[in-house]
Design a protein around this motif. Structure first.
Motif, mmCIF file in Angstrom:
data_model
loop_
_atom_site.group_PDB
_atom_site.id
_atom_site.type_symbol
_atom_site.label_atom_id
_atom_site.label_comp_id
_atom_site.label_asym_id
_atom_site.label_seq_id
_atom_site.Cartn_x
_atom_site.Cartn_y
_atom_site.Cartn_z
ATOM 1 N N ILE A 6 -6.921 2.327 1.745
ATOM 2 C CA ILE A 6 -5.824 2.752 2.617
ATOM 3 C C ILE A 6 -6.415 3.752 3.605
ATOM 4 C CG2 ILE A 6 -3.537 3.798 2.763
ATOM 5 C CD1 ILE A 6 -3.104 3.065 -0.155
ATOM 6 N N LYS B 28 1.167 2.621 -3.507
ATOM 7 C CA LYS B 28 -0.062 3.286 -3.956
ATOM 8 C C LYS B 28 -0.247 4.629 -3.241
ATOM 9 C CE LYS B 28 -3.736 0.760 -4.641
ATOM 10 N NZ LYS B 28 -4.992 -0.023 -4.411
ATOM 11 N N GLN C 240 0.824 -1.205 0.000
ATOM 12 C CA GLN C 240 0.000 0.000 0.000
ATOM 13 C C GLN C 240 0.861 1.259 0.000
ATOM 14 O OE1 GLN C 240 -2.690 -0.250 3.347
ATOM 15 N NE2 GLN C 240 -4.182 -1.461 2.188
#
Length: 350
Positions: A274, A235, A232
């Motif tokens: 997230i 990203k 994550q």
């Protein structure tokens, strides 16, 4: 004074005159302020030294106690602030800064057009805006004429501006938006670094702009992005980078296009799974108009950030005097661009 390298003291009592209306008065002299105990030349020298070095070091150079020098500086700054003309102030930037552990803050207000510090007060609540409004009105300014504020997304500042400056628009500093995104990104990195050794030691690489990365930092980020773990952090880094590109677009984006792109970014962040970046998206949605106001006002708190080193020096030079009054005083000396009214030559004022 010094004569041929020797310290020389000259003592002369000031004449006293008797007036039928005013009574007995001491004659005022042109080379010293009444009740000061110092000549204007000495005061001018003291202020200059205090602007460039610590008060303690300046007092040693001047051969007076530091406590006496603080009183001289306070009297001089108070006199300059009393003559302050704020009638032309239209746009201001405001920010708080901590000066001591234990949530001790002072709030500084800059005139955005003249790039100078015009007000400082202890605290960071909405009441600081009320105090600034009172200061503004008492020095020729009008709250109705303040049309632009630049600040962070502090609820206290928003409330204070709304209550005291009814015609002012608020521009939320875009650097605080990017700062929030960077903090969220770092939280994601810290969370995933517990199971991913590649992320350790990469904090500052993720904080930088892509164009400022070293070859080693680029290689570290490349390893993370190519990781089979679908991190994550990668990203979140792309989300932060695109948000920065939107806010840095400047004249290449219209207000309408910027609004569309920022809304699109928020949709992406809200569905990215997230949680840290979701919080940033919710913050942006709550303050969308103020963030987009930058595309009209072009105001940022970069002015205050640029003065941060000066203000930090001011706080450092106030060490040993644990009061916000001296912190504000030192900051006004260094960033206030005050007119102290010292004549260029007190012996020949023609």
């Amino acid at each position: 004074m010094a004569t041929s390298g020797f310290l020389t003291h000259i003592y002369a009592p000031l004449p006293r005159v008797k007036c039928s209306e005013c009574g007995v008065k001491t004659v005022e002299i042109p080379w010293a302020t009444k009740g000061s105990g110092f000549t204007l030349l000495f005061e001018a020298w003291a202020v200059q030294l205090a602007q460039e070095m610590t008060v303690l070091a300046a007092s040693r150079e001047l051969r007076i106690s530091d406590d006496r020098l603080w009183r001289l500086l306070r009297r001089t700054v108070d006199r300059a602030m009393a003559n302050q003309d704020l009638s032309r102030v239209r746009s201001v930037a405001i920010d708080e800064t901590s000066w001591r552990k234990g949530h001790k803050y002072v709030t500084f207000v800059f005139d955005y057009d003249t790039k100078k510090l015009i007000f400082g007060v202890e605290g960071k609540g909405s009441d600081t805006l009320k105090k600034f409004a009172e200061h503004l009105e008492s020095h020729g300014g009008q709250v109705q004429r303040i049309v632009e504020f630049c600040c962070d997304m502090s609820p206290a500042f928003i409330k204070g501006i709304g209550e005291n400056f009814p015609k002012a628009s608020i521009t939320f500093d875009k650097f605080h938006v990017i700062k929030a995104a960077n903090e969220a990104l770092n939280k994601v990195r810290v969370r995933e670094s517990k199971e991913t050794p590649e992320l350790k030691g990469t904090r500052w690489a993720f904080m930088k702009r892509e164009g400022n990365l070293t070859d080693r930092e680029k290689e570290s980020l490349k390893k993370v992005s190519l990781s089979k773990k679908r991190l994550q952090t990668g990203k979140a880094y792309r989300l932060k980078t695109i948000l920065q590109e939107i806010l840095d677009a400047g004249s290449t984006l219209t207000l309408s296009d910027a609004r569309g792109q920022l809304k699109g970014w928020c949709r992406w962040a809200l569905t990215c799974r997230i949680p840290e970046m979701k919080e940033v998206a919710m913050m942006i949605k709550r303050h969308m108009d103020g963030i987009l106001r930058w595309f009209h006002s072009r105001m940022t708190n970069g002015l205050l950030e640029g003065y941060n080193s000066v203000l930090r020096a001011g706080r450092g030079m106030a060490r040993g005097f644990r009061t916000s009054v001296n912190v504000i005083l030192k900051s006004l000396l260094t960033a206030g661009k005050l007119d102290f009214g010292f004549p260029q030559n007190v012996w020949n004022q023609l």
